[in-house]
Design an enzyme around this catalytic site. Structure first.
Site, mmCIF file in Angstrom:
data_model
loop_
_atom_site.group_PDB
_atom_site.id
_atom_site.type_symbol
_atom_site.label_atom_id
_atom_site.label_comp_id
_atom_site.label_asym_id
_atom_site.label_seq_id
_atom_site.Cartn_x
_atom_site.Cartn_y
_atom_site.Cartn_z
ATOM 1 N N TRP A 181 0.434 -1.363 -0.430
ATOM 2 C CA TRP A 181 -0.112 0.349 -0.044
ATOM 3 C C TRP A 181 0.995 1.362 -0.226
ATOM 4 O O TRP A 181 1.896 1.715 0.678
ATOM 5 C CB TRP A 181 -0.936 0.040 1.531
ATOM 6 C CG TRP A 181 -1.627 1.561 1.337
ATOM 7 C CD1 TRP A 181 -2.873 2.095 1.016
ATOM 8 C CD2 TRP A 181 -1.031 2.008 2.374
ATOM 9 N NE1 TRP A 181 -3.036 2.846 0.888
ATOM 10 C CE2 TRP A 181 -2.453 3.289 1.748
ATOM 11 C CE3 TRP A 181 -0.345 2.541 3.872
ATOM 12 C CZ2 TRP A 181 -2.015 4.827 2.494
ATOM 13 C CZ3 TRP A 181 -0.094 3.798 3.788
ATOM 14 C CH2 TRP A 181 -0.870 4.990 3.213
ATOM 15 N N GLU A 222 -2.761 -3.315 -2.445
ATOM 16 C CA GLU A 222 -3.983 -2.859 -1.846
ATOM 17 C C GLU A 222 -4.434 -0.897 -2.239
ATOM 18 O O GLU A 222 -3.384 0.106 -2.221
ATOM 19 C CB GLU A 222 -3.933 -2.215 -0.169
ATOM 20 C CG GLU A 222 -4.572 -1.777 0.624
ATOM 21 C CD GLU A 222 -4.474 -1.537 1.952
ATOM 22 O OE1 GLU A 222 -5.193 -1.005 3.278
ATOM 23 O OE2 GLU A 222 -3.337 -2.754 2.715
ATOM 24 N N LYS A 224 -7.004 3.132 -1.819
ATOM 25 C CA LYS A 224 -7.412 3.551 -1.003
ATOM 26 C C LYS A 224 -8.147 5.077 -1.965
ATOM 27 O O LYS A 224 -7.543 5.010 -3.366
ATOM 28 C CB LYS A 224 -5.901 4.470 -0.706
ATOM 29 C CG LYS A 224 -7.247 5.240 1.312
ATOM 30 C CD LYS A 224 -5.558 5.300 1.934
ATOM 31 C CE LYS A 224 -6.463 6.214 2.993
ATOM 32 N NZ LYS A 224 -5.452 6.102 4.408
ATOM 33 N N ASP A 255 -9.252 -3.089 1.475
ATOM 34 C CA ASP A 255 -9.752 -2.651 2.757
ATOM 35 C C ASP A 255 -11.187 -1.851 3.577
ATOM 36 O O ASP A 255 -11.509 -1.191 2.480
ATOM 37 C CB ASP A 255 -8.653 -1.637 3.442
ATOM 38 C CG ASP A 255 -8.457 -1.031 4.864
ATOM 39 O OD1 ASP A 255 -9.255 -0.974 5.499
ATOM 40 O OD2 ASP A 255 -7.507 -1.314 5.199
ATOM 41 N N HIS A 258 -10.894 2.247 2.637
ATOM 42 C CA HIS A 258 -10.666 2.813 2.001
ATOM 43 C C HIS A 258 -11.201 2.593 0.817
ATOM 44 O O HIS A 258 -11.060 2.954 -0.614
ATOM 45 C CB HIS A 258 -9.343 1.411 0.988
ATOM 46 C CG HIS A 258 -8.624 1.940 2.086
ATOM 47 N ND1 HIS A 258 -7.189 1.265 1.548
ATOM 48 C CD2 HIS A 258 -8.025 2.524 3.637
ATOM 49 C CE1 HIS A 258 -6.341 1.387 2.727
ATOM 50 N NE2 HIS A 258 -6.841 1.942 3.533
ATOM 51 N N HIS A 282 -9.044 -6.054 4.633
ATOM 52 C CA HIS A 282 -7.980 -5.518 5.663
ATOM 53 C C HIS A 282 -9.161 -5.354 6.265
ATOM 54 O O HIS A 282 -10.043 -4.514 6.152
ATOM 55 C CB HIS A 282 -7.127 -4.277 5.469
ATOM 56 C CG HIS A 282 -5.795 -5.045 5.029
ATOM 57 N ND1 HIS A 282 -4.937 -4.043 5.484
ATOM 58 C CD2 HIS A 282 -4.836 -5.847 5.155
ATOM 59 C CE1 HIS A 282 -3.535 -4.607 4.956
ATOM 60 N NE2 HIS A 282 -3.636 -5.975 5.032
ATOM 61 N N ASP A 290 -11.059 6.467 7.003
ATOM 62 C CA ASP A 290 -10.343 5.306 7.163
ATOM 63 C C ASP A 290 -10.130 6.010 8.733
ATOM 64 O O ASP A 290 -9.110 6.017 8.745
ATOM 65 C CB ASP A 290 -9.167 5.825 6.134
ATOM 66 C CG ASP A 290 -8.204 3.976 6.221
ATOM 67 O OD1 ASP A 290 -8.946 3.073 6.952
ATOM 68 O OD2 ASP A 290 -7.716 4.371 5.640
ATOM 69 N N ASP A 292 -9.934 3.661 11.126
ATOM 70 C CA ASP A 292 -9.364 2.433 12.000
ATOM 71 C C ASP A 292 -10.029 2.443 13.616
ATOM 72 O O ASP A 292 -8.815 2.251 14.580
ATOM 73 C CB ASP A 292 -7.671 3.158 11.924
ATOM 74 C CG ASP A 292 -7.443 3.071 10.230
ATOM 75 O OD1 ASP A 292 -7.625 1.748 9.792
ATOM 76 O OD2 ASP A 292 -6.799 3.670 10.263
ATOM 77 N N ASP A 322 -6.937 -4.827 10.407
ATOM 78 C CA ASP A 322 -5.939 -3.139 9.844
ATOM 79 C C ASP A 322 -6.724 -2.045 10.883
ATOM 80 O O ASP A 322 -8.165 -1.204 10.004
ATOM 81 C CB ASP A 322 -5.591 -2.986 8.150
ATOM 82 C CG ASP A 322 -5.040 -1.888 8.318
ATOM 83 O OD1 ASP A 322 -4.344 -1.503 9.569
ATOM 84 O OD2 ASP A 322 -5.147 -1.471 6.689
#
Length: 415
Positions: A181, A222, A224, A255, A258, A282, A290, A292, A322
């Site tokens: 990524w 990956e 985004k 992800d 993302h 992820h 994003d 997290d 993630d």
């Protein structure tokens, strides 16, 4: 075997679901636990550098791991509270060495202690190239940089990371997924969108020029939507990596943080697997972007799990977490996320998918909806309790984390 499970088993048997088979299937599913939750993505290679490159850990909860030994101890505590057998995902900055090699000089020996630990604990290892929090990433461009010195530096790092991932796979006899990524992009609208993507394609071609043994190694890419400092344009978009992965037979990484908030990753899985051999998930929890947040048992997590089980896709999808939440106890964050993912998978395994598909094929949408709603009141929690009991893991795990926090984490000095 407790009585509540015996009763639940009979109730599920009445609708054609074998709970023993569901529990056995769940025990075979390994989830890759992300090491970077334990220290807020700081790593150990460059101890004097702050996190940068379109990502951010928020919070200052005490007890952050400061050394590889502390991080491994914390992960061991978390893994003992998660049923089943799992994996650990490392970033390149988590090298455990007295040397201070730069990212383009990393070698397998710098991760030997991680391999020995994984062997001792019966864990698989996955890997991630680290293309952020480095002076050569401060321009906002790495593999797509117009500066040949910068671009070649990162190409070399990614080549070496693949070799390290293959080393993990060979040593542990467990295929390592090495994920790529990058945060490359522009804060404002660029004039030239094509140029950086052409350079990124050239870099990837150089990185993947050497074939690695697929028994031990898998490459994943990956995308985004945007990041801090790349709000208007990201070089490695979903479309870019989707095209590259399909063309070159690489795995695509999805992800859950993302994409645009209105997009569902669960809806992408079966579509992509028609054209690419494998996927890496992820799993995160975006709130506004994003961000997290720790994974919880929400609707999208359940949809992801149902998509994997209904489509019989588990052998082609690698599941990893993630997120990096520094506002709460970091060990608890691991346990909550891992167990939430498992609960979602269990709910999917306890669904009579064949019967529901028959209703759908017959056009009985009323029956399908009624069936799905009735499933929500089935005693899946009793099956989860038996799964934990069978694996020697406590249901009420928080007191153990509290005790570890008081005995160990509270004695760590922040630095």
């Amino acid at each position: 075997m407790n009585q509540s499970y015996v009763i639940a088993r009979e109730q599920y048997r009445d609708i054609g679901v074998d709970t023993d088979a569901a529990v056995a299937a769940l025990e075979r599913i390994s989830i890759s636990m992300q090491c970077w939750q334990g220290d807020d993505v700081r790593g150990f290679l460059f101890r004097d550098r702050s996190l940068s490159g379109g990502i951010q850990a928020t919070g200052n909860y005490p007890g952050r791991a400061r050394t590889p030994r502390e991080l491994r101890e914390d992960m061991e505590v978390a893994l003992r509270l998660v049923p089943g057998h799992h994996r650990v995902s490392l970033h390149a900055i988590y090298a455990d060495t007295e040397e201070q090699p730069d990212l383009d000089s990393l070698e397998p020996c710098h991760f030997a202690s991680w391999v020995e630990w994984a062997k001792e604990k019966g864990l698989g290892l996955d890997f991630n190239q680290t293309l952020f929090s480095h002076p050569r990433a401060e321009s906002g461009f790495t593999l797509s940089s117009a500066d040949e010195g910068i671009r070649s530096f990162w190409v070399e790092h990614c080549k070496r990371a693949r070799e390290i991932g293959a080393y993990f796979g060979r040593e542990l006899n467990s295929r390592c997924v090495t994920n790529l990524w990058i945060a490359d992009g522009w804060k404002d609208t660029p004039i030239d969108r094509a140029g950086p993507r052409q350079r990124l394609e050239r870099s990837l071609n150089e990185i993947y020029a050497r074939e690695l043994d697929p028994r031990y190694h898998l490459d994943a890419l990956e995308s985004k939507l945007f990041g801090i400092g790349s709000e208007s344009y990201v070089v490695g978009s979903h479309e870019f990596y989707m095209g590259y992965a399909v063309k070159h037979g690489k795995a695509i990484t999805l992800d859950t943080g993302h994409f645009h908030p209105t997009e569902q990753v669960s809806n992408k899985i079966s579509a992509l697997l028609l054209f690419t051999p494998e996927l890496l998930l992820h799993v995160s929890r975006p709130v506004r972007w994003d961000s997290d947040h720790v994974v919880i048992l929400d609707d999208e997590l359940r949809e992801i799990a149902h998509e994997l089980i209904r489509g019989d896709l588990l052998d082609r999808v690698h599941i990893g977490l993630d997120y990096f939440d520094a506002s709460i106890n970091r060990v608890a964050a691991w346990v909550i996320g891992m167990r939430s993912m498992q609960k979602a998978l269990l709910l999917a395994l306890l669904e009579p998918s064949s019967a529901l598909k028959e209703l759908e094929r017959a056009g009985d949408l009323t029956g399908r909806l009624a069936y799905l709603e009735n499933l929500k009141s089935m005693p899946w929690q009793a099956v989860w309790e038996w799964f934990c009991e069978k694996n020697g893991v406590p249901l009420d795990w928080l007191p153990r984390v509290r005790r570890y926090e008081m005995d160990v984490l509270a004695n760590r000095e922040a630095h």
